[in-house]
Design a protein around this motif. Structure first.
Motif, PDB file in Angstrom:
ATOM      1  N   ASP A 199      -1.963   9.528  -2.111  1.00  0.00           N
ATOM      2  CA  ASP A 199      -2.306   8.468  -1.156  1.00  0.00           C
ATOM      3  C   ASP A 199      -3.278   7.459  -1.764  1.00  0.00           C
ATOM      4  O   ASP A 199      -3.182   6.253  -1.502  1.00  0.00           O
ATOM      5  CB  ASP A 199      -2.916   9.070   0.108  1.00  0.00           C
ATOM      6  CG  ASP A 199      -1.902   9.810   0.964  1.00  0.00           C
ATOM      7  OD1 ASP A 199      -0.687   9.619   0.744  1.00  0.00           O
ATOM      8  OD2 ASP A 199      -2.323  10.588   1.847  1.00  0.00           O
ATOM      9  N   SER A 200      -4.212   7.938  -2.586  1.00  0.00           N
ATOM     10  CA  SER A 200      -5.168   7.026  -3.209  1.00  0.00           C
ATOM     11  C   SER A 200      -4.467   6.095  -4.195  1.00  0.00           C
ATOM     12  O   SER A 200      -4.841   4.925  -4.330  1.00  0.00           O
ATOM     13  CB  SER A 200      -6.278   7.809  -3.917  1.00  0.00           C
ATOM     14  OG  SER A 200      -5.795   8.449  -5.086  1.00  0.00           O
ATOM     15  N   CYS A 201      -3.441   6.603  -4.881  1.00  0.00           N
ATOM     16  CA  CYS A 201      -2.649   5.739  -5.774  1.00  0.00           C
ATOM     17  C   CYS A 201      -1.804   4.764  -4.963  1.00  0.00           C
ATOM     18  O   CYS A 201      -1.674   3.584  -5.313  1.00  0.00           O
ATOM     19  CB  CYS A 201      -1.745   6.594  -6.661  1.00  0.00           C
ATOM     20  SG  CYS A 201      -2.615   7.665  -7.823  1.00  0.00           S
TER      21      CYS A 201
ATOM     22  N   HIS B 174       0.826  -1.209   0.000  1.00  0.00           N
ATOM     23  CA  HIS B 174       0.000   0.000   0.000  1.00  0.00           C
ATOM     24  C   HIS B 174       0.868   1.270   0.000  1.00  0.00           C
ATOM     25  O   HIS B 174       0.611   2.229   0.722  1.00  0.00           O
ATOM     26  CB  HIS B 174      -0.953   0.003   1.189  1.00  0.00           C
ATOM     27  CG  HIS B 174      -1.789  -1.242   1.285  1.00  0.00           C
ATOM     28  ND1 HIS B 174      -2.658  -1.625   0.284  1.00  0.00           N
ATOM     29  CD2 HIS B 174      -1.860  -2.195   2.241  1.00  0.00           C
ATOM     30  CE1 HIS B 174      -3.245  -2.761   0.625  1.00  0.00           C
ATOM     31  NE2 HIS B 174      -2.784  -3.135   1.798  1.00  0.00           N
TER      32      HIS B 174
ATOM     33  N   GLU C 278       4.649   0.526  -8.862  1.00  0.00           N
ATOM     34  CA  GLU C 278       3.513   1.357  -9.250  1.00  0.00           C
ATOM     35  C   GLU C 278       3.108   1.082 -10.687  1.00  0.00           C
ATOM     36  O   GLU C 278       1.912   0.971 -11.008  1.00  0.00           O
ATOM     37  CB  GLU C 278       3.893   2.823  -9.062  1.00  0.00           C
ATOM     38  CG  GLU C 278       2.810   3.816  -9.402  1.00  0.00           C
ATOM     39  CD  GLU C 278       3.311   5.233  -9.218  1.00  0.00           C
ATOM     40  OE1 GLU C 278       2.810   5.927  -8.318  1.00  0.00           O
ATOM     41  OE2 GLU C 278       4.212   5.659  -9.977  1.00  0.00           O
TER      42      GLU C 278
ATOM     43  N   LYS D 107      -0.392  11.358 -12.522  1.00  0.00           N
ATOM     44  CA  LYS D 107       0.334  11.399 -11.248  1.00  0.00           C
ATOM     45  C   LYS D 107       1.705  12.035 -11.422  1.00  0.00           C
ATOM     46  O   LYS D 107       2.172  12.792 -10.560  1.00  0.00           O
ATOM     47  CB  LYS D 107       0.478   9.986 -10.671  1.00  0.00           C
ATOM     48  CG  LYS D 107       1.236   9.943  -9.335  1.00  0.00           C
ATOM     49  CD  LYS D 107       1.244   8.546  -8.760  1.00  0.00           C
ATOM     50  CE  LYS D 107       2.037   8.499  -7.450  1.00  0.00           C
ATOM     51  NZ  LYS D 107       3.479   8.530  -7.637  1.00  0.00           N
TER      52      LYS D 107
ATOM     53  N   ALA E  77      -2.423   3.450  -2.150  1.00  0.00           N
ATOM     54  CA  ALA E  77      -3.222   2.385  -1.542  1.00  0.00           C
ATOM     55  C   ALA E  77      -3.300   1.151  -2.443  1.00  0.00           C
ATOM     56  O   ALA E  77      -3.524   0.033  -1.956  1.00  0.00           O
ATOM     57  CB  ALA E  77      -4.630   2.903  -1.250  1.00  0.00           C
ATOM     58  N   ARG E  78      -3.082   1.328  -3.744  1.00  0.00           N
ATOM     59  CA  ARG E  78      -3.150   0.217  -4.704  1.00  0.00           C
ATOM     60  C   ARG E  78      -1.773  -0.263  -5.137  1.00  0.00           C
ATOM     61  O   ARG E  78      -1.660  -1.105  -6.034  1.00  0.00           O
ATOM     62  CB  ARG E  78      -3.953   0.658  -5.926  1.00  0.00           C
ATOM     63  CG  ARG E  78      -5.392   1.014  -5.588  1.00  0.00           C
ATOM     64  CD  ARG E  78      -6.029   1.866  -6.677  1.00  0.00           C
ATOM     65  NE  ARG E  78      -5.920   1.272  -7.995  1.00  0.00           N
ATOM     66  CZ  ARG E  78      -6.245   1.916  -9.127  1.00  0.00           C
ATOM     67  NH1 ARG E  78      -6.709   3.166  -9.068  1.00  0.00           N
ATOM     68  NH2 ARG E  78      -6.131   1.314 -10.284  1.00  0.00           N
TER      69      ARG E  78
ATOM     70  N   ALA F 256      -3.600  13.833  -1.036  1.00  0.00           N
ATOM     71  CA  ALA F 256      -4.757  12.935  -1.017  1.00  0.00           C
ATOM     72  C   ALA F 256      -4.811  12.089  -2.292  1.00  0.00           C
ATOM     73  O   ALA F 256      -5.126  10.880  -2.246  1.00  0.00           O
ATOM     74  CB  ALA F 256      -6.038  13.740  -0.853  1.00  0.00           C
ATOM     75  N   PHE F 257      -4.511  12.697  -3.437  1.00  0.00           N
ATOM     76  CA  PHE F 257      -4.485  11.944  -4.694  1.00  0.00           C
ATOM     77  C   PHE F 257      -3.367  10.903  -4.677  1.00  0.00           C
ATOM     78  O   PHE F 257      -3.571   9.731  -5.046  1.00  0.00           O
ATOM     79  CB  PHE F 257      -4.286  12.903  -5.869  1.00  0.00           C
ATOM     80  CG  PHE F 257      -4.053  12.214  -7.181  1.00  0.00           C
ATOM     81  CD1 PHE F 257      -5.115  11.750  -7.933  1.00  0.00           C
ATOM     82  CD2 PHE F 257      -2.768  12.017  -7.667  1.00  0.00           C
ATOM     83  CE1 PHE F 257      -4.905  11.100  -9.146  1.00  0.00           C
ATOM     84  CE2 PHE F 257      -2.541  11.373  -8.867  1.00  0.00           C
ATOM     85  CZ  PHE F 257      -3.609  10.910  -9.614  1.00  0.00           C
TER      86      PHE F 257
END
Length: 410
Positions: free
Chosen positions: A350-352, A245, A309, A321, A354-355, A347-348
């Motif tokens: 972090d959302s990437c 993550h 990534e 990104k 997480a995957r 925030a953006f």
């Protein structure tokens, strides 16, 4: 209190010269950021001579070269109360880890480093200043150092109520004068440095002195600590780094905290001469200065993250990104860590992150490294192209497979 130079403006006054310090109330505490270097030691001397009775020298331990014993000796010799605060774990978790996910590299030249520490240092100084009712938070950056805008920016965004800034901004003092006055005061511990340095667990950085001229500079090999090659000729080593993550979690299958991981990788990767950077970085008005860095762990972790990534995220998402990574990096470089734009971009990212789960195995060799395995938990890559082609052709050729609609129907 130091007079506000902007008339009726109620913002905290910005300290820019030693002359402004004359307005300090000698009976109220003053907090200074203290590295143990020449500039910060000389500031303690000046404050003592001005009669300030309560000087608090704050040193934030984020893995720098200078020892705590050395700093304590200098501060106490100059009549200051020293506060040595261990923030290594916080620096790694809250500043370095986001920088890895943000791929924080300055214009593709070098990973950002000292700019990551300035918000943490500023926050610690403000917390102490508020706790003791200090009238000012002082630092020692000068106008040829990017630290000036980064610390001032962080202190301003934190809303510190007192005066803050650096008296060296408008009032530089020669190295010779500082050494002479400190020597007269019985403090002669600082001679012999040929460059200015800034170090933390993520980076060792050098500038100024013998490195002033970008057109002619040589770094003595003994200045490097992590990246001095020690591997035997022809020697190679395999090394696997795993992310979960968006966070680096293990080396060679062994779970490690980030601080311990960086320390290990600086030595293992640096043994192959990897992780050295040189480049020009801009000042406030566009002029540029040369900076030299060694960052072996950063070299490997940033490259590992990008590979993992790329295995997990859609190509278009990564393209967007990459643009926002430079926005994130710019905001950090300009001292706006606590600003709304950096937080929004975070925030953006972090959302990437997480995957982003997977690992990369590297084969290290002197002067370089090659990937041997790129693995992801939920990969987008193919492992058998021919089999994939057969399946997709079969699916498209099935007799009852839906055909693409050329026109929209109502």
């Amino acid at each position: 209190m130091i007079s506000n130079l902007v008339g009726e403006d109620l913002r905290p006054p910005l300290v820019r010269s030693f002359a402004q310090l004359a307005s300090l109330d000698p009976d109220r505490p003053v907090v200074t950021l203290f590295s143990g270097g020449l500039d910060s030691s000389y500031l303690l001397l000046r404050l003592r001579r001005m009669g300030v009775r309560e000087i608090h020298a704050v040193s934030i331990d984020i893995g720098e070269d200078e020892s705590c014993t050395y700093k304590r000796q200098v501060a106490e010799a100059l009549g200051a109360r020293i506060h040595i605060l261990d923030r290594r774990e916080e620096f790694a978790a809250r500043h370095v880890a986001p920088a890895i996910a943000a791929q924080a590299v300055y214009l593709g030249i070098h990973p950002v480093s000292s700019s990551l520490s300035r918000p943490l240092i500023a926050q610690a100084a403000v917390d102490l200043a508020r706790a003791i009712g200090a009238q000012a938070v002082l630092h020692t950056a000068n106008r040829s150092q990017n630290t000036l805008r980064r610390l001032n920016g962080a202190l301003g965004l934190l809303g510190y109520e007192g005066a803050f800034g650096s008296p060296y901004d408008l009032d530089p003092v020669t190295r010779e004068q500082k050494l002479a006055e400190l020597g007269e005061a019985g403090v002669g511990l600082l001679a012999g440095r040929i460059v200015s340095g800034d170090s933390n667990l993520w980076c060792r950085e050098f500038e100024s002195g013998i490195l002033d001229d970008p057109e002619l500079h040589e770094v003595p090999e003994e200045m490097y600590t992590w990246s001095r090659p020690t591997a035997a000729p022809g020697e190679t080593e395999r090394l696997t780094v795993a992310f979960e993550h968006g966070l680096p979690v293990a080396v060679d299958g062994v779970p490690l905290g980030l601080t311990e991981m960086i320390d290990q990788l600086n030595r293992r990767v640096g043994a192959y001469g990897l992780g050295r950077y040189s480049g020009l970085e801009h000042l406030d008005h566009g002029e540029k200065v040369l900076e030299i860095r060694e960052m072996p762990a950063a070299w490997l972790l940033l490259n590992t993250y990008r590979h993992v990534e790329s295995a997990c995220l859609d190509a278009e998402l990564i393209r967007e990104k990459r643009h926002l990574e430079q926005v994130w990096t710019r905001e950090v470089l300009e001292g706006r860590w606590f600003g709304e734009l950096r937080l929004s971009v975070q925030a953006f990212i972090d959302s990437c992150a997480a995957r982003t789960t997977g690992s990369v195995t590297w084969q290290l060799r002197t002067g370089g490294a090659d990937t041997r395995s790129i693995s992801a938990r939920r990969p987008l890559y193919l492992r058998d192209r021919e089999l994939w082609e057969e399946h997709t052709i079969a699916a498209e050729s099935a007799p009852f497979a839906p055909q693409p609609t050329l026109l929209a129907t109502v």
